[in-house]
Design a protein around this motif. Sequence first.
Motif, PDB file in Angstrom:
ATOM      1  N   GLU A  78       0.828  -1.203   0.000  1.00  0.00           N
ATOM      2  CA  GLU A  78       0.000   0.000   0.000  1.00  0.00           C
ATOM      3  C   GLU A  78       0.868   1.261   0.000  1.00  0.00           C
ATOM      4  OE1 GLU A  78      -2.570   0.471   3.360  1.00  0.00           O
ATOM      5  OE2 GLU A  78      -3.900   1.830   2.288  1.00  0.00           O
ATOM      6  N   ARG A 107     -10.087   6.730   2.673  1.00  0.00           N
ATOM      7  CA  ARG A 107      -8.816   6.213   3.175  1.00  0.00           C
ATOM      8  C   ARG A 107      -7.644   7.082   2.717  1.00  0.00           C
ATOM      9  NH1 ARG A 107      -7.228   1.413   5.457  1.00  0.00           N
ATOM     10  NH2 ARG A 107      -5.103   0.749   5.096  1.00  0.00           N
ATOM     11  N   PRO A 149      -4.790  -5.617   2.030  1.00  0.00           N
ATOM     12  CA  PRO A 149      -4.938  -7.002   2.474  1.00  0.00           C
ATOM     13  C   PRO A 149      -6.390  -7.388   2.711  1.00  0.00           C
ATOM     14  CG  PRO A 149      -4.304  -5.635   4.325  1.00  0.00           C
ATOM     15  CD  PRO A 149      -4.389  -4.725   3.128  1.00  0.00           C
ATOM     16  N   TYR A 150      -7.295  -6.431   2.535  1.00  0.00           N
ATOM     17  CA  TYR A 150      -8.686  -6.717   2.864  1.00  0.00           C
ATOM     18  C   TYR A 150      -9.382  -7.440   1.721  1.00  0.00           C
ATOM     19  CZ  TYR A 150      -7.251  -2.755   5.704  1.00  0.00           C
ATOM     20  OH  TYR A 150      -6.536  -1.911   6.512  1.00  0.00           O
ATOM     21  N   GLU A 158     -15.007  -9.778   2.121  1.00  0.00           N
ATOM     22  CA  GLU A 158     -15.664  -9.963   3.423  1.00  0.00           C
ATOM     23  C   GLU A 158     -15.572  -8.692   4.272  1.00  0.00           C
ATOM     24  OE1 GLU A 158     -14.017 -12.727   6.434  1.00  0.00           O
ATOM     25  OE2 GLU A 158     -15.628 -14.022   5.747  1.00  0.00           O
ATOM     26  N   GLY A 217      -5.953 -17.726  -2.671  1.00  0.00           N
ATOM     27  CA  GLY A 217      -6.484 -17.999  -1.336  1.00  0.00           C
ATOM     28  C   GLY A 217      -7.587 -17.045  -0.913  1.00  0.00           C
ATOM     29  N   VAL A 218      -8.292 -16.460  -1.903  1.00  0.00           N
ATOM     30  CA  VAL A 218      -9.347 -15.500  -1.563  1.00  0.00           C
ATOM     31  C   VAL A 218     -10.705 -16.180  -1.447  1.00  0.00           C
ATOM     32  CG1 VAL A 218     -10.518 -13.371  -2.301  1.00  0.00           C
ATOM     33  CG2 VAL A 218      -8.062 -13.634  -2.679  1.00  0.00           C
ATOM     34  N   ILE A 219     -10.969 -17.172  -2.286  1.00  0.00           N
ATOM     35  CA  ILE A 219     -12.240 -17.904  -2.198  1.00  0.00           C
ATOM     36  C   ILE A 219     -11.972 -19.406  -2.254  1.00  0.00           C
ATOM     37  CG2 ILE A 219     -13.749 -16.130  -3.176  1.00  0.00           C
ATOM     38  CD1 ILE A 219     -13.585 -17.701  -5.846  1.00  0.00           C
ATOM     39  N   THR A 220     -12.980 -20.175  -1.864  1.00  0.00           N
ATOM     40  CA  THR A 220     -12.824 -21.627  -1.951  1.00  0.00           C
ATOM     41  C   THR A 220     -13.306 -22.091  -3.325  1.00  0.00           C
ATOM     42  OG1 THR A 220     -15.036 -22.097  -1.119  1.00  0.00           O
ATOM     43  CG2 THR A 220     -13.265 -21.950   0.504  1.00  0.00           C
ATOM     44  N   GLN A 250      -1.782  -1.097   8.480  1.00  0.00           N
ATOM     45  CA  GLN A 250      -3.036  -1.749   8.073  1.00  0.00           C
ATOM     46  C   GLN A 250      -3.712  -2.440   9.254  1.00  0.00           C
ATOM     47  OE1 GLN A 250      -1.496  -4.013   4.779  1.00  0.00           O
ATOM     48  NE2 GLN A 250      -1.961  -2.404   3.310  1.00  0.00           N
ATOM     49  N   ASN A 256      -8.233 -14.512  10.178  1.00  0.00           N
ATOM     50  CA  ASN A 256      -9.551 -14.956  10.628  1.00  0.00           C
ATOM     51  C   ASN A 256      -9.876 -16.357  10.116  1.00  0.00           C
ATOM     52  OD1 ASN A 256     -10.657 -14.669   8.019  1.00  0.00           O
ATOM     53  ND2 ASN A 256     -10.972 -12.488   8.373  1.00  0.00           N
ATOM     54  N   SER A 302     -12.254 -17.585   8.302  1.00  0.00           N
ATOM     55  CA  SER A 302     -12.620 -17.830   6.903  1.00  0.00           C
ATOM     56  C   SER A 302     -11.380 -17.827   6.014  1.00  0.00           C
ATOM     57  CB  SER A 302     -13.654 -16.816   6.419  1.00  0.00           C
ATOM     58  OG  SER A 302     -13.088 -15.546   6.306  1.00  0.00           O
ATOM     59  N   GLN A 303     -10.408 -16.950   6.316  1.00  0.00           N
ATOM     60  CA  GLN A 303      -9.165 -16.957   5.537  1.00  0.00           C
ATOM     61  C   GLN A 303      -8.486 -18.322   5.631  1.00  0.00           C
ATOM     62  OE1 GLN A 303      -7.609 -13.437   7.659  1.00  0.00           O
ATOM     63  NE2 GLN A 303      -6.919 -12.682   5.659  1.00  0.00           N
ATOM     64  N   GLU A 310      -9.891 -21.254   6.554  1.00  0.00           N
ATOM     65  CA  GLU A 310     -10.685 -22.366   6.011  1.00  0.00           C
ATOM     66  C   GLU A 310     -10.613 -22.421   4.476  1.00  0.00           C
ATOM     67  OE1 GLU A 310     -14.686 -22.704   7.480  1.00  0.00           O
ATOM     68  OE2 GLU A 310     -14.588 -24.890   7.222  1.00  0.00           O
ATOM     69  N   ILE A 311     -10.504 -21.251   3.844  1.00  0.00           N
ATOM     70  CA  ILE A 311     -10.360 -21.227   2.379  1.00  0.00           C
ATOM     71  C   ILE A 311      -9.115 -22.020   1.973  1.00  0.00           C
ATOM     72  CG2 ILE A 311      -9.732 -19.722   0.436  1.00  0.00           C
ATOM     73  CD1 ILE A 311     -11.635 -17.598   1.704  1.00  0.00           C
ATOM     74  N   ILE A 312      -8.018 -21.782   2.672  1.00  0.00           N
ATOM     75  CA  ILE A 312      -6.772 -22.484   2.322  1.00  0.00           C
ATOM     76  C   ILE A 312      -6.913 -23.981   2.597  1.00  0.00           C
ATOM     77  CG2 ILE A 312      -4.287 -22.652   2.755  1.00  0.00           C
ATOM     78  CD1 ILE A 312      -4.412 -19.706   3.675  1.00  0.00           C
ATOM     79  N   LYS A 332      -9.573 -25.792   2.643  1.00  0.00           N
ATOM     80  CA  LYS A 332     -10.463 -26.422   1.657  1.00  0.00           C
ATOM     81  C   LYS A 332      -9.773 -26.550   0.308  1.00  0.00           C
ATOM     82  CE  LYS A 332     -15.095 -25.587   3.370  1.00  0.00           C
ATOM     83  NZ  LYS A 332     -16.295 -24.785   3.308  1.00  0.00           N
TER      84      LYS A 332
END
Lengths: 343, 559
Positions: free
Chosen positions: A48, A86, A247-248, A251, A307-310, B51, B362, B364-365, B367-369, B371
């Motif tokens: 950033e 921001r 990094p957000y 979610e 690694g952002v979504i399953t 951050q 967290n 969810s972060q 669990e994504i990995i 899975k």
Amino acid sequence: MDSAIQEQSICQKCVMPEVKPRIWLNEERICNLCVDHANKPPLQPLLESDFIKTLDKHRGKHRYDCLVMCSGGKDSTAALYFMKKRYNLNPLAFMFDHGFETEEAINNVKRAVAKLGVDFVFYKTEHMKEMFKNIVKSKSKAIICHPCSIWYMDLAFDMAEKHDAPIIIAGWTKGQSEKQEVMSKCGCNVHAAEYADMAKETNRFLEEHTEKTGKYRDFPRTMEELLAKSKKKKHKAIVLSPHWFLPYGPEEYVKIIKEEVGWEYTKNSYPSKTTNCNMNFVSAYNAMKFFGYTHYHVEMSKLIREGVITREQALEDLKMQFSDELLNDVLSKIDCTVDDLRK
Amino acid sequence: MYILGISCFYHDASACLIKDGVVVAAAQEERFNRDKYSPVFPIQSINYCLQHEGITSYDLDHVTFYEKMYLKFERTIVSHIEGFPFTYKNFLDTMPLWLKDRLVVPLYIKDELTFNKKIWFVKHHLSHAASSYFLSPFNQAAILTVDGVGEYASATYGFAHENKIEIKKEISYPHSLGLLYSIVTAYLGFRVFSGEGKVMALAEFGTPCYIKEFNELIDVREDGSFRINLDYFSFNRGEKMHNKKFIKLLGEERPEDAPIAQRHKDIAASLQKVTEDVVLKMARHAYRETKSPNLCLAGGVFLNVTANSRILNETPFKNVFIQPAAGDAGSAIGSALYLYHSILNNEKRTTMINSALGPHYNLSQIEIILKNKRLKYTKTSTSEELTKKVAQFLADGKVVAWFQGRMEFGPRALGNRSILADPRSPTMKDWLNLTIKHREDFRPFGASILRERVSEFFEFDHDSPYMLYVAHFQKKYQGAFPAITHINGTSRIQTVRREENHRYYELISEFSKLTDVPMLLNTSLNDTEPIVCTPLSAIDLFLKTKIDYLAIEDFIVEK
């Protein structure tokens, strides 16, 4: 409509189907894109602080600090929010409606600009309708979203010049653009295996059809051509997305924009939980028909690797659950029907 | 008020963020760039700190740097001139570093952070002193700082009262206990920065029979001040800091891959004995001069747990405080707190409760990995379920990677990024050293023990939340815990209170219910790399080593 790809022909790590010769699965049913990704050294994260350095080079030196391309979706709305709140910039929000944007998306942008108190340009036009119609009627394999993206980007460069904004901010996420390779080049790498065939067909369509139609004579054939054109402008805007540097994930920022600017999900969009325009249903339909996957499969595959979504979430979101009635409703605006897609 | 503290360009680069006098985030750059002891400008740590707090560099009120670079440059130049022409090659090697990075620190910070307010430079040993005192629970204390070298000082003692720190005396380069330790570490075939701890461990296998020779190398006075005999060293004159005369005195140096002989162990033991004697004398002198019941220690030398323990046990001080990042990493915090309290005169003080100042992830972060990697895992529904299950694994002799909450600041894993095992196992030490940690077989493992039961098992009844002391077992437990017992019958211990680390405390308690042993073997979650930071790194380590289970937040992962 059931365009679901058979599970056994999908990569077991991401959601790319096997589409030979460019995309193929190995013995473990892992696609070559995932194998290539695993073999590459990990990319250093974009920081950033570097993003801020770029913003600060231009801060306060122009009429607007940046132009934010707003679609009404979560990513671009969050981008607008970050630019204003921001980074404390003076952004110009820019949205276009080519006749297929949803009321919900337009209202999302209107609410956000009102809440944030930023200037807003809303550009409504019928300019692209003829091209969409040509794609459908000519049975071209061109992906409708591609010329539209080129046009939108072209428009954004023009608007940035017109309103004196040195930076164009897009809401691209980590899956939507090659981060380090295409910094400031906007868009995807059309030479990559997963995009090459689609890009070739789009290019072929544009070569064949734009010459015939006077209004599209100057239409850029590719994103590269558009970028070359933009470089010749006196006013040179660079293109960035804050999402590459933060990094957000969704979610976190969906919660923020819901609370701060009253953002809402649209009821019906493809893939699920997006805010894409209605023409996108036709574009995705054609992409599945001609190529066996859409650019959303590519984007979500990247998000899985990041690694952002399953994978299971991506498979769920990519299910095509829209009806002929919906397609006909969209196609009627360009004097076409579902039969034109299927013939 | 936000203050960003920075330490870098030598080793253990780090950054911290102070909000109204409270340390809200701190991390070492090595954890992000995966380069052990990384010296580079800690830009990833800085990004993390900002951050974590949800701010950007625009929100910073001040930036501090942990030493005065120009003063340090002056010392370097003087040293090179004094040694000319023998220092010429070293001069040519080091000048580019100075010109590229170190002398342009203000520009570096302004450019990298687009920060245009004042940057404060705090003397190296003052940063050390502040890092300990302002995180301690004391309102007044004697302070002792000892390391390799800062600008000129290599050791200081002083006195702190309320918001003020006064450095009373200092020992200047080239007379340095830290440098002596590092020079002998290199001579014994270990790497500087990572090898000092190995030498300390090796020392227990030797006898200090080289004291006479060390008396040639260092002249120690009763007040703990000392002079290095420069005839035996070649500062800035080549690749090695010791010379031929040094080799004549102690014998040939040990190549890195050569076997460790008894002579090497004896030299290590002698070095350790001299080091302990010096810091003990220093501490006693500081007590005589200040009469304070409280002592704050800082500087890399106070990562030496054996020396620390002797200070705790053999000096008149009633209370001793050492913060977990006693080396240069912690100076980032020290410089920021020094500005906040001593220069800006803010009185409100906050005592450090634990070292968990790094990133957390967290569910969810994670669990994504899990899975996407198609790992076999279960999600526990309560903390109690997790700690009961993990305690049972440990009691069954399994090795568990324990990844919980925020990463620790400092070189020790203290129950957030740890590998845990049963301390009773006679084979565990060798198993861990050989198959997971890939390190020398003589190195011992530390223990985490419930604070309220520490005196039951050890001849020790103090707080040791950062594993910076060793202690002898009580007679009835000697030999009962081979996995954590060093050759001399001691163990490096971390005491754990519920308020310091709730989940870790519960885990040890559950293990105690099963075994009546209120302690666990605790070593850092890494092999030869820096301690892991992210879930992905933890999972990769788990998969490539023989760790049996990974307890990552609420998830238990098995192979």
